[in-house]
Motif scaffolding. Structure first.
Motif, short mmCIF file in Angstrom:
data_model
loop_
_atom_site.label_atom_id
_atom_site.label_comp_id
_atom_site.label_asym_id
_atom_site.label_seq_id
_atom_site.Cartn_x
_atom_site.Cartn_y
_atom_site.Cartn_z
N CYS A 108 0.79 -1.23 0.00
CA CYS A 108 0.00 0.00 0.00
C CYS A 108 0.81 1.26 0.00
CB CYS A 108 -0.96 0.01 1.17
SG CYS A 108 -0.18 0.54 2.69
N ASN A 109 2.15 1.21 -0.12
CA ASN A 109 2.89 2.46 -0.24
C ASN A 109 3.21 3.12 1.09
OD1 ASN A 109 4.16 4.22 -1.82
ND2 ASN A 109 2.40 4.97 -2.90
N GLY A 110 2.56 2.69 2.18
CA GLY A 110 2.81 3.34 3.45
C GLY A 110 4.24 3.14 3.93
N CYS A 111 4.72 1.87 3.88
CA CYS A 111 6.08 1.58 4.30
C CYS A 111 7.08 2.30 3.41
CB CYS A 111 6.35 0.08 4.19
SG CYS A 111 5.15 -0.93 4.97
N ASP A 112 6.75 2.30 2.12
CA ASP A 112 7.61 2.93 1.14
C ASP A 112 7.87 4.38 1.49
OD1 ASP A 112 8.86 2.44 -1.34
OD2 ASP A 112 7.44 3.81 -2.24
N ILE A 113 6.79 5.10 1.80
CA ILE A 113 6.92 6.50 2.13
C ILE A 113 7.69 6.66 3.44
CG2 ILE A 113 5.63 8.59 2.71
CD1 ILE A 113 5.36 7.92 -0.15
N GLU A 114 7.49 5.74 4.39
CA GLU A 114 8.21 5.87 5.65
C GLU A 114 9.71 5.62 5.47
OE1 GLU A 114 6.46 7.65 7.33
OE2 GLU A 114 5.89 6.62 9.15
N VAL A 115 10.05 4.68 4.57
CA VAL A 115 11.49 4.45 4.30
C VAL A 115 12.10 5.69 3.65
CG1 VAL A 115 13.13 3.09 3.01
CG2 VAL A 115 11.25 1.96 4.12
N VAL A 116 11.39 6.22 2.65
CA VAL A 116 11.88 7.43 1.99
C VAL A 116 11.96 8.57 2.99
CG1 VAL A 116 11.33 9.11 0.21
CG2 VAL A 116 11.07 6.72 -0.25
N ASN A 117 11.03 8.59 3.91
CA ASN A 117 11.01 9.60 4.96
C ASN A 117 12.28 9.52 5.81
OD1 ASN A 117 10.02 11.63 6.47
ND2 ASN A 117 8.30 10.53 7.33
N CYS A 118 12.70 8.26 6.13
CA CYS A 118 13.93 8.08 6.89
C CYS A 118 15.13 8.67 6.18
CB CYS A 118 14.27 6.60 7.01
SG CYS A 118 13.33 5.74 8.13
#
Lengths: 337, 149, 366
Positions: free
Chosen positions: B21-31
């Motif tokens: 769902c893209n949520g983890c993806d955005i959080e990794v990019v956020n890191c």
């Protein structure tokens, strides 16, 4: 000529370049990080440690029509680039080759630029065409006859980039030549006086104009932001060096660092009149080398500030920028006459 | 030469997004991108090129359509390499693999990730907090440093 | 006027894993020299078959899955799915719950738009400004985390109201309101900084123009359409938004710059809504009880997701299980419009044009 001195000076300069080149990569990243309001990696991490890490990875055969040539390109280019550094050192001035001229240096710079075109045409990364995904299926658009890899596109762009964006640095290199009325590195350096009595070209009006143009040309030569269209991250990921991995990527990092150091060192030699002298017999000789190395930090620091604030310029912006600075360079040349 | 110390001091991670769902993806990019977290200060750098990478971060429940690409990317990372599963989807398939109505759970899912690639680190959460991702990356570095090859 | 899809001599396929795409999809650009003459986007990479999983699942469980359709706009999916039941079974929603739904939804829309700025600036290569977008975003993420308990999947709306854990205390409201002020200042400064940067502007001005006719023809929705002069915002039709005073932003030029500016202005509107929400939050219950699930004919609801029109429709059987779930998300038409808008651009600009509709492939593929 003293052969021992000659060998020592060449080796020392090589070691200095190989050490400080990777450090520059780290400094660049650190300054950018500080501008971006974060702590950023330690200075040695993006350059030195990364290179050592890549050397400690398992070698593999890259996806390339000529793997060994592809892997050989960075070391060959590093040696070629180091020749520029050697040629500017006093030990090499007296060689009967009489290569220590700025025309020869410009020729060697051309070689470095063309290397990227070769790199691009030899690489076949899985990130574009060979990605296993069924996109060419019945009903899909089939127009073009060539499916091109990112690296192929990067090679095409490097050719354009060489044509357009290297004018500024060549013009800038020839401003000291015109001031000193000689194409020999020796004459340009001696024109600016001895180390203890320096009159740098940088502090004259045409020299200052030349230095500004040299700086822009320097960024363009490094393909750093904003002159990074040939390996734009937005569409080509990294361009030509995509397929370098393990030790070859370490070598590629070194190439980038050394190229940064060598061009910076050339700037110090031409515009400050301090050549990379290796002379451990006197305090003056040692301090001259230290001064030279310290001054080479200037350009990378400025580059990192510029690249932190620059987006990728497409050819639409690249033509006016490059031609504009070439025009300024020509103006500097006229001033120098 | 300097094998362990260099591996500890420079780590490149690559992010592959395999459905979900893209949520983890955005959080990794956020890191990585957010100066608030800034994973680079822990000597971890993000790359998009498998040839440069050491750690492969995989988010999402590995869909059948993406599985061959994911395997190919894993193969192109030079040894030594690690795979980290980020988020519940990569660890156990989450709702897509475990929930199902009359027609059963999704048939598009080839995962969870352990079925496809050898997983060395698991970062739970839906999505995991950036702090968790950073601490997992930090704990994976010693494993990477001590690997043979 | 139809743009010419001309001949091409080179094809560059991009993806699945690529910094400019983030999510896996596969655009194929057909080039003449470096100018894009045709473009084809293959979208199916992330099809998880969500609509198939939903068939015959209890509606509460279904709402867990609808939330996981997307990790950027999760609240709006859940809210719209909940609204279908509320509309079909005539369930009242208390006013406090309506306010909280709007607050969470608008904060989420803010974070979504800020990701867009970060992503677009990352593509044009301006890492510094991209990172500043994430600095601007972080206070809102923390606020969402405090209000709902999770940074991404807030799970706020449930049938008949909101989840009790999303019911803020007065202290939390005051704290959030206090946090809002500096975050808003930063966001305004940041937006000014982008719009005054000549180098960034030269990259995005006049690139990827989508005319109003094309926007209507390809049914662009949401901010993409509103930046091309099409005035349509589903929020104006939703009763929960009637409590607030806000405007629909419509701009005419239709290039990438306009799409950025439109989102910047929309962010300011959202901040207005959130501020009003915290100030006027009514007291009272947050959920109605006493309703019963039962047979419900197929009901349809529209909502405005951060990227545009969101459509959900399903019916319930006697046991309250979901039947014939159908969902349509905005990106599928937006990307279709972008496929046309990127024709005639340089390859680097074409990638930027695709990203400028803020594509969200996890919703689109489901």
């Amino acid at each position: 000529m003293d052969y021992v001195n000659f060998i020592i000076s060449t080796v020392v300069l090589t070691v200095v370049a190989l050490f400080f080149g990777p450090v520059f990569l780290g400094i660049e990243r650190k300054i950018q990080a500080r501008i971006q309001q974060r702590i950023g990696p330690p200075i040695l991490t993006p350059g030195t440690w990364s290179i050592l890490k890549f050397w400690n990875k398992k070698p593999f055969t890259p996806n390339s029509p000529m793997p060994s040539l592809y892997h050989a390109l960075p070391p060959v280019t590093i040696v070629v680039v180091l020749v520029i550094l050697w040629l500017t050192s006093p030990e090499w001035w007296g060689l009967p080759l009489s290569l220590a001229t700025l025309v020869a240096i410009v020729g060697i710079m051309k070689f470095e630029e063309v290397m990227y075109v070769v790199m691009g045409s030899l690489s076949r990364s899985i990130l574009s065409v060979t990605m296993p995904y069924g996109d060419v299926v019945k009903g899909a658009v089939t127009k073009a006859t060539i499916r091109r890899f990112f690296e192929g596109q990067s090679a095409v762009r490097f050719i354009k980039h060489i044509t357009i964006a290297s004018f500024p640095i060549y013009i800038a290199i020839f401003i000291p030549v015109v001031i000193a009325r000689s194409i020999f590195v020796q004459d340009v350096v001696l024109y600016q006086g001895s180390f203890l009595d320096l009159h740098p070209i940088l502090f004259t009006v045409p020299g200052f104009v030349g230095a500004i143009v040299y700086f822009v040309g320097y960024v363009a030569q490094l393909n750093d932001y904003p002159f990074t269209i040939a390996k734009a991250k937005g569409d080509l990921v990294e361009g030509a060096p995509l397929e370098y991995g393990a030790h070859a990527r370490g070598n590629y990092y070194i190439l980038r660092g050394v190229w940064m150091f060598v061009l910076s060192s050339l700037f110090v030699t031409l515009f400050f009149g301090i050549p990379p002298v290796v002379d451990f017999s006197s305090m003056v000789g040692v301090s001259q080398l230290v001064m030279h190395v310290l001054l080479t930090f200037m350009l990378p620091v400025l580059v990192s500030v510029l690249s932190a604030f620059g987006p990728i310029l497409t050819f639409k912006q690249l033509y006016p920028v490059s031609f504009g600075f070439t025009a300024i360079g020509v103006f500097g040349l006229l001033l120098a006459l | 030469m300097f094998k362990e110390v260099s591996r500890k001091n420079a780590v490149h991670v690559m992010l592959v997004y395999s459905g979900g769902c893209n949520g983890c993806d955005i959080e990794v990019v956020n890191c990585v991108l957010s100066p608030y977290y800034d994973i680079e200060q822990y000597k971890v750098m993000l790359t998009w090129n498998p040839r440069e990478a050491d750690i492969l971060l995989v988010t999402g429940p590995v869909l059948k359509r993406i599985e061959p690409a994911l395997k190919k990317i894993y193969e192109s990372i030079p040894d030594p390499k690690l795979v980290a599963a980020v988020g519940s989807c990569a660890i156990n398939g989450n709702v897509f693999f475990n929930l199902g109505g009359d027609l059963g759970p999704s048939e598009e899912v080839a995962g969870p990730l352990d079925k496809v690639l050898p997983v060395a680190a698991k970062i739970p959460g839906c999505p995991p907090r950036p702090e968790d991702i950073i601490s997992a990356a930090a704990s994976a570095i010693p494993i990477l440093a001590e690997m043979e090859v | 006027m139809e743009k010419d899809r001309g001949e091409a001599d080179v094809e560059i396929p991009v993806g699945l894993v690529h910094p400019a795409l983030l999510e896996p999809y596969r655009p194929r650009f057909f080039l003449q020299d470096e100018v894009v003459t045709d473009c084809e986007i293959t979208l199916d990479a992330q099809h998880r078959g969500i609509e198939r999983i939903m068939e015959g699942i209890p509606v509460d469980k279904c709402n867990i899955i609808t939330e996981r359709i997307c990790g950027i706009c999760s609240c709006v999916h859940l809210w719209n799915s909940v609204r279908v039941v509320e509309k079909g079974l005539n369930i009242e929603v208390p006013e406090r719950a309506q306010y909280m739904r709007v607050i969470i939804n608008e904060l989420e829309r803010l974070t979504s738009h800020l990701i867009f700025f970060g992503h677009a600036l990352e593509i044009i290569g301006h890492e510094t400004l991209a990172m500043r977008a994430f600095i601007a975003r972080e206070p809102f993420m923390i606020m969402l985390g405090e209000l709902s308990g999770n940074r991404v999947h807030y799970a706020c709306p449930i049938i008949g109201g909101i989840r009790p854990r999303c019911n803020p205390t007065d202290d939390l409201c005051a704290k959030s309101l206090a946090q809002l002020q500096p975050a808003t200042e930063y966001l305004k400064d940041y937006a000014d900084r982008i719009l005054q940067d000549a180098m960034v502007m030269s990259r995005i001005e006049g690139v990827g123009v989508l005319t109003k006719e094309e926007a209507i023809k390809y049914h662009a929705v949401g901010p993409t359409a509103r930046a091309s002069g099409v005035s349509k915002d589903w929020r104006t039709d939703i009763p929960d938004f009637k409590h607030f005073d806000w405007d629909v932003i419509v701009l005419d030029d239709g290039d990438v710059k306009t799409r950025v500016v439109q989102r910047v202005l929309e962010c300011l509107e959202m901040l207005k809504i959130v501020e009003q929400g915290f100030k006027n939050l009514p007291k009272g219950e947050v959920r109605t009880t006493g309703w019963k699930l039962g047979k419900m004919p197929i009901t349809t609801c529209y909502h405005e997701a951060p990227r545009g029109e969101l459509y959900d429709s399903y019916g319930l059987d006697e046991k309250g299980n979901v039947r014939h779930y159908k969902c349509r998300t905005p990106t599928v038409t937006n990307l279709g419009a972008m496929e046309v808008a990127c024709l005639g651009e340089h390859l680097t600009d074409a990638v930027l044009t695709l990203a400028s509709c803020d594509p969200c492939l996890c919703c689109t593929n489901r």
